[in-house]
Scaffold this motif. Structure first.
Motif, PDB file in Angstrom:
ATOM      1  N   VAL A 101       0.849  -1.186   0.000  1.00  0.00           N
ATOM      2  CA  VAL A 101       0.000   0.000   0.000  1.00  0.00           C
ATOM      3  C   VAL A 101       0.888   1.241   0.000  1.00  0.00           C
ATOM      4  N   LEU A 139       2.360   2.911  -9.307  1.00  0.00           N
ATOM      5  CA  LEU A 139       1.180   2.081  -9.528  1.00  0.00           C
ATOM      6  C   LEU A 139       1.284   1.298 -10.831  1.00  0.00           C
ATOM      7  N   ASP A 145       0.648  -1.910  -4.898  1.00  0.00           N
ATOM      8  CA  ASP A 145      -0.580  -2.496  -5.423  1.00  0.00           C
ATOM      9  C   ASP A 145      -1.716  -1.485  -5.452  1.00  0.00           C
ATOM     10  N   VAL A 146      -1.746  -0.631  -4.449  1.00  0.00           N
ATOM     11  CA  VAL A 146      -2.791   0.372  -4.322  1.00  0.00           C
ATOM     12  C   VAL A 146      -2.198   1.517  -3.531  1.00  0.00           C
ATOM     13  N   ILE A 158      -4.967   3.974 -14.754  1.00  0.00           N
ATOM     14  CA  ILE A 158      -5.141   4.017 -13.299  1.00  0.00           C
ATOM     15  C   ILE A 158      -6.591   4.339 -12.974  1.00  0.00           C
ATOM     16  N   TRP A 274      -5.325   2.630  -8.080  1.00  0.00           N
ATOM     17  CA  TRP A 274      -4.782   1.309  -8.344  1.00  0.00           C
ATOM     18  C   TRP A 274      -4.684   1.099  -9.847  1.00  0.00           C
ATOM     19  N   ASN A 275      -3.853   0.144 -10.221  1.00  0.00           N
ATOM     20  CA  ASN A 275      -3.618  -0.167 -11.633  1.00  0.00           C
ATOM     21  C   ASN A 275      -4.842  -0.868 -12.207  1.00  0.00           C
ATOM     22  N   PRO A 279      -6.331  -5.728 -11.423  1.00  0.00           N
ATOM     23  CA  PRO A 279      -7.275  -5.705 -10.303  1.00  0.00           C
ATOM     24  C   PRO A 279      -7.320  -7.044  -9.574  1.00  0.00           C
ATOM     25  N   VAL A 283      -6.561  -6.378  -4.092  1.00  0.00           N
ATOM     26  CA  VAL A 283      -6.743  -4.962  -4.417  1.00  0.00           C
ATOM     27  C   VAL A 283      -8.226  -4.616  -4.434  1.00  0.00           C
ATOM     28  N   THR A 284      -9.022  -5.455  -5.104  1.00  0.00           N
ATOM     29  CA  THR A 284     -10.469  -5.210  -5.164  1.00  0.00           C
ATOM     30  C   THR A 284     -11.077  -5.179  -3.766  1.00  0.00           C
ATOM     31  N   VAL A 287     -10.054  -1.920  -1.987  1.00  0.00           N
ATOM     32  CA  VAL A 287     -10.824  -0.781  -2.484  1.00  0.00           C
ATOM     33  C   VAL A 287     -12.231  -0.791  -1.895  1.00  0.00           C
TER      34      VAL A 287
END
Length: 300
Positions: A101, A139, A145-146, A158, A274-275, A279, A283-284, A287
């Motif tokens: 992060v 990113l 990752d985020v 992004i 995030w990239n 995803p 990461v998802t 978020v």
């Protein structure tokens, strides 16, 4: 017919970057633990392979050519991407359940991290400091990752989730005529040179230097800084003023510096980024957790 691309040697790129950043072959050789003649040969060979001069050399100093300036930016990005790719491979190969992060100075990450760890207690979180000139690159290259970022940044590739706004403060020497004001207007700072965020994009400089001002005037330019220590040094020395988010001002209280809220400055935005091309499940989930936490706080 287009020329066949050459295979770039990452070691030569590291050697080039070391010299370019120090503008000195001897100092770079010491840092790299190689001899200066060996370093010079490697850089000369790189120039030969590229068929371009990267440095202008004299008996007294070393300077980058225009091609060298561009190649330095590209070489640093390539090295960062290589390191990130190796790290991702190591993590996947080891079966690590980890999330990297990124955060910018002063961004509020505690609530989000605690909420995520409550949902995923076995996921380890590594924090990485982001800079204004490298938010997007970190990113896109996979260095993080985020990330908790401050726009504007290059957003191609992004995804962004706006989180909250921050008030802006003027950074002034404590003996400045406006240092004791409860608030200050941009018009009252017209004659003050503004310190530059080094290596910032034009869009970043326009937003974070209040350039142009609401009346269309342009501030004078002061020296460029890379971090808060340099910023504070220039302000104390009377070389200019700067604008920073209120959270950054709160993190650096000093008796010889005044942080005065700017009444008519547009607030700064903090977003989660995030990239879009990577995803992952973690990461998802991160978020989603941050978005839910922000809604609870009423900031998103």
């Amino acid at each position: 017919m287009a020329e066949k691309p050459i295979d770039l040697d990452l070691r030569k790129l590291r050697y080039f970057v070391a010299v370019a950043e120090r503008r000195h072959f001897g100092q770079a050789a010491v840092a790299l633990h190689v001899t200066q003649p060996a370093l010079s040969r490697q850089v000369r060979q790189l120039e030969h392979e590229l068929r371009v001069e990267l440095f202008t050399r004299s008996t007294r100093d070393v300077a980058l050519t225009p091609a060298g300036e561009q190649f330095l930016r590209d070489a640093k990005a390539l090295l960062a991407a290589s390191e990130a790719a190796q790290e991702r491979a190591r993590r996947i190969g080891a079966g690590d359940n980890a999330l990297i992060v990124g955060f910018m100075l002063g961004t509020d990450v505690g609530l989000a991290l605690n909420a995520f760890s409550a949902r995923f207690p076995r996921v380890s979180i590594e924090l990485v400091r982001l800079r204004w000139w490298s938010q997007a690159r970190a990113l896109l290259d996979g260095g993080v990752d985020v990330g908790f970022v401050r726009p504007p940044l290059e957003t191609e590739g992004i995804d962004l989730l706006p989180l909250y706004l921050e008030h802006i403060s003027a950074v002034l020497p404590v003996d400045h005529p406006r240092a004791q004001d409860a608030k200050v207007a941009l018009a009252a700072l017209t004659d003050e040179p503004v310190l530059e965020y080094a290596e910032a994009t034009e869009a970043w400089s326009a937003v974070w230097n209040a350039d142009p001002r609401p009346d269309g005037t342009r501030p004078g330019h002061g020296p460029a800084f890379h971090d808060m220590e340099e910023l504070l040094g220039y302000v104390r020395g009377g070389r200019g003023m700067a604008f920073v988010p209120s959270s950054v001002a709160a993190a650096f209280p000093r008796s010889d510096i005044a942080y005065v809220p700017v009444a008519d400055a547009a607030p700064g935005q903090v977003s989660l980024a995030w990239n879009a091309a990577r995803p992952s499940h973690l990461v998802t989930s991160f978020v989603e957790t941050v978005h839910a936490a922000a809604r609870v706080r009423g900031t998103a």
